[in-house]
Enzyme design. Structure first.
Site, PDB file in Angstrom:
ATOM      1  N   TYR A   1      -7.543  36.354 -46.940  1.00 53.80           N
ATOM      2  CA  TYR A   1      -7.787  35.638 -48.195  1.00 53.80           C
ATOM      3  C   TYR A   1      -8.681  34.436 -47.919  1.00 53.80           C
ATOM      4  CZ  TYR A   1      -4.333  32.174 -46.642  1.00 53.80           C
ATOM      5  OH  TYR A   1      -3.663  31.215 -45.934  1.00 53.80           O
ATOM      6  N   CYS A   2      -9.336  33.957 -48.969  1.00 52.28           N
ATOM      7  CA  CYS A   2     -10.117  32.716 -48.896  1.00 52.28           C
ATOM      8  C   CYS A   2     -10.081  32.071 -50.288  1.00 52.28           C
ATOM      9  CB  CYS A   2     -11.550  32.979 -48.421  1.00 52.28           C
ATOM     10  SG  CYS A   2     -12.497  34.063 -49.498  1.00 52.28           S
ATOM     11  N   THR A   3     -10.944  31.116 -50.561  1.00 53.97           N
ATOM     12  CA  THR A   3     -10.874  30.357 -51.814  1.00 53.97           C
ATOM     13  C   THR A   3     -11.093  31.228 -53.050  1.00 53.97           C
ATOM     14  OG1 THR A   3     -11.884  28.576 -50.557  1.00 53.97           O
ATOM     15  CG2 THR A   3     -11.667  28.238 -52.933  1.00 53.97           C
TER      16      THR A   3
END
Ligand SMILES: [Zn+2]
Ligand SMILES: [Zn+2]
Length: 343
Positions: free
Chosen positions: A198-200
């Site tokens: 996951y990331c922003t």
């Protein structure tokens, strides 16, 4: 034919105020194979300029990354135009919850070599061959699976103030560094484990997932729309929130609170705190975590040296800065020997 801005930012701000119209702040990205980014760029500029779209848009051979605002009354027409472009049909739009009519004052559509600065020269892998996208509900199930390795694809100063429980959070300054570290750490599990990332907002994971598939990982997943979309779905569908703390964002807010937990500490005194500040000394500008008490005591500076400089007359500060490059804005975010509590 007008292909560039004719109004200055100031003139634009005055016009927006005068018109009094509501604007929507929107972001989206899409990896695709764009044959001629310059032609595509001009096409977007002509149509979006007509719809009074403002923002910062990057176009490259590998796709598009857009942050923009559009008058609410033109939103339907804007959406229709997106749907007329085959690879942007039904693209997921992130619409900001907090609206700011003056979030953008120019329409800048730029041709770049990449839409994400990833430092990769590898032209042998296909960025559109991405991992499996999962929504918040599936993600919640997936990360409880003992066969899952959950990886945070962001940098240290981002995961420091908030991350999913049980996530691996690489202590890195750049996306490029984390790609290598994770590959090295997981090299024996390319086939048997589920790699979940996951990331922003999803753009980094999408590149990373394609990269890891190319490197031989068999089960690659990513959180669709990143933490931003996860928070929205958790709220809307009343799901269990497995994110702790704040989501670091790259605008003036610096962070969006997702849970009440404060998982970070003031870099100067060590007490619980997750508020990022920039050192008030213009020659330093270090991004670090500082509590209100320390901010007061240190005049918003990261060190006594910076405090001394900051308290000099402006002309004197300018003289000291002459010829020096401020590199802290890019790297060494939150890292400095003067910060006692930055691990
Ligand atoms: Zn403190
Ligand atoms: Zn400083």
């Amino acid at each position: 034919m007008q292909l560039y801005n004719t109004l200055s930012a100031k003139e634009r701000a005055a016009l927006i105020k005068e018109a009094g119209q509501e604007r929507l702040t929107i972001s989206f990205y899409k990896y695709a194979h764009i044959g001629n980014p310059s032609i595509f760029r001009n096409h977007l500029f002509i149509h979006w300029n007509e719809l009074e779209v403002l923002g910062r848009i990057y176009v490259a051979h590998e796709g598009i990354n857009a942050q923009l605002s559009v008058p609410a009354e033109n939103f339907e027409a804007f959406k229709k135009h997106l749907d007329s472009i085959s690879f942007l049909e039904h693209v997921r739009l992130n619409i900001a919850i907090e609206q700011d009519n003056l979030s953008f004052l120019k329409l800048k559509v730029k041709v770049r070599t990449k839409i994400v600065a990833d430092g990769l020269n590898d032209t042998t892998f296909d960025v559109t061959d991405k991992g499996i996208h999962v929504d918040a509900e599936t993600f919640n199930e997936l990360i409880e699976d003992p066969e899952t390795i959950l990886v945070d694809m962001r940098n240290h100063y981002e995961s420091e103030i908030g991350h999913f429980k049980n996530a691996v959070t690489p202590d890195v300054d750049t996306f490029r560094d984390s790609l290598d570290i994770i590959e090295q750490d997981l090299k024996d599990h390319k086939e048997d484990k589920k790699l979940v990332m996951y990331c922003t907002g999803g753009i980094r994971c999408e590149k990373a997932s394609a990269y890891y598939k190319h490197k031989g990982f068999k089960q690659v997943y990513q959180l669709e729309g990143g933490i931003i979309e996860y928070a929205r779905q958790v709220e809307q569908k009343k799901l269990e929130n497995k994110f702790r703390g704040k989501n670091f964002v790259f605008d003036h807010r610096r962070g969006e609170r997702i849970s009440e937990d404060i998982i970070a500490q003031c870099h100067q005194c060590g007490k619980p705190c997750d508020t990022h500040e920039n050192c008030a000394n213009e020659a330093c500008h270090l991004l670090f975590i500082q509590c209100e008490d320390c901010a007061k005591k240190m005049d918003n500076c990261c060190s006594t040296e910076c405090q001394e400089v900051h308290n000099l007359p402006w002309e004197e500060q300018k003289r000291l800065r002459k010829g020096k490059v401020v590199s802290n804005k890019i790297f060494k975010k939150g890292r400095s020997v003067v910060l006692k509590y930055k691990k």
